[in-house]
Design an enzyme around this catalytic site. Structure first.
Site: not given
Ligand code: ASP
Length: 336
Positions: A58, A89, A271, A12
């Site tokens: 990611s 993330t 968990q 992101t």
């Molecule tokens: N879908 C994005 C990723 O993990 C989410 C992010 O970067 O916050 O590439």
């Protein structure tokens, strides 16, 4: 002046709106970076930027990409004082865990960061996460793979994403933060790893078949028999509480025994994000070890998966891998 290498993998932080939602754009990200004057402020380290090709969300980053990031760091290791990895993330905690094992005896800071809101947006967390990560990557006190996000510096292999929308999106449930960032960057020296004595080396990962099974009330283990005993070489079992499994006597133990005989390594994790597995604390877990499973203690699932890849990639025997899983290798677990 310290020199930092930024490796942009996607995520992101560098994404831009398109007709099909946010997507990475190298050119637009470079233009956005050049409009941040602080990046060339005197207090900033010097930095270079490498973009991975292709830039990825990611969710699409796995063993091959971990190897590419690891190779980029190893190939530039002597040329830079520290590294910042810009990453989505969603799987950042997996990549941070993987790099912590892969970059053996790294004495230099490797800081993974990203953002919940892209740098191109008016309100964003990208700018601070990037600027602060650069300062941390230039700090002599840090000798490990870390994740910086939302004011917290966490050990990479202790971190997990716990919020899909908060700007403080990561937690380190079983280990204190390495630094907290407010007006100052307050490092916690007792939490940081000392520099490792050995020489730096890269251990690339092999794409061994690893699985994660989350138990739930009513799970029919027999449905997983073939996968667990024949297909997978390492399995993380996310159990209830301190390592408990429903109906373990009947359904799971024969499968674990058979899998162990076939050389599959079974790791018992919890968990519960906080706390540790204690095999034998309850009747429902006492027999797991006897059947050949090993304890993941307080490992995150992310770190357990990465550690399995690492140990299998080193070409160790099944017994050596099992022993390695129960040993703390680089600050990832607390062995009771
Ligand atoms: N879908 C994005 C990723 O993990 C989410 C992010 O970067 O916050 O590439």
């Amino acid at each position: 002046m310290k020199k930092i290498l930024i490796i942009h993998t996607g995520g992101t932080i560098g994404m831009f709106p398109t007709e099909r939602g946010y997507a990475p754009s190298k050119e637009a990200f470079h233009a956005a970076l050049s409009s941040i004057p602080e990046l060339s402020a005197p207090a900033m380290p010097a930095w270079d930027l490498i973009d991975m090709d292709p830039l990825l969300d990611s969710s699409n980053i796995a063993v091959n990409e971990w190897n590419r990031i690891g190779s980029l760091i190893a190939g530039h290791y002597s040329l830079y004082d520290g590294f910042v990895v810009l990453h989505g993330t969603d799987t950042m905690a997996y990549t941070a865990s993987a790099l912590s094992f892969m970059l053996q005896n790294s004495a230099k800071p490797v800081i993974l960061t990203g953002s919940q809101i892209p740098l191109c947006e008016l309100r964003n967390d990208a700018r601070d996460n990037l600027l602060t990560s650069l300062l941390i990557a230039a700090d002599d006190r840090v000798h490990e793979v870390c994740l910086y996000f939302g004011g917290k510096l966490l050990r990479g292999n202790r971190s997990m994403k716990y919020s899909a929308d908060d700007l403080i999106a990561f937690e380190s449930p079983n280990y204190p933060s390495l630094a907290d960032v407010g007006i100052d960057i307050r490092y916690h020296p007792s939490a940081l790893l000392p520099p490792s004595g050995g020489g730096f080396s890269l251990q690339p990962f092999e794409n061994v078949p690893i699985g994660v099974i989350k138990v739930f009330p009513g799970i029919q283990f027999e449905l997983f028999d073939a996968v667990m005993t024949e297909r997978l070489r390492g399995i993380v079992i996310e159990t209830f509480g301190a390592g408990n499994i429903p109906g373990s006597e009947k359904a799971l133990l024969p499968i674990i025994r058979k899998a162990t005989e076939n050389g599959t390594v079974m790791v018992i994790c919890s968990q519960c994000p906080h706390g540790t597995v204690t095999l034998g604390a309850y009747e429902t877990s006492v027999t797991l070890r006897g059947a050949g499973a090993v304890s993941g203690y307080d490992l995150t699932t992310e770190a357990a998966v990465a550690k399995l890849y690492y140990l299998f990639s080193r070409g160790l025997s099944g017994e050596e891998i099992k022993a390695g899983m129960e040993r703390n290798l680089c600050g990832e677990m607390t062995v009771i």
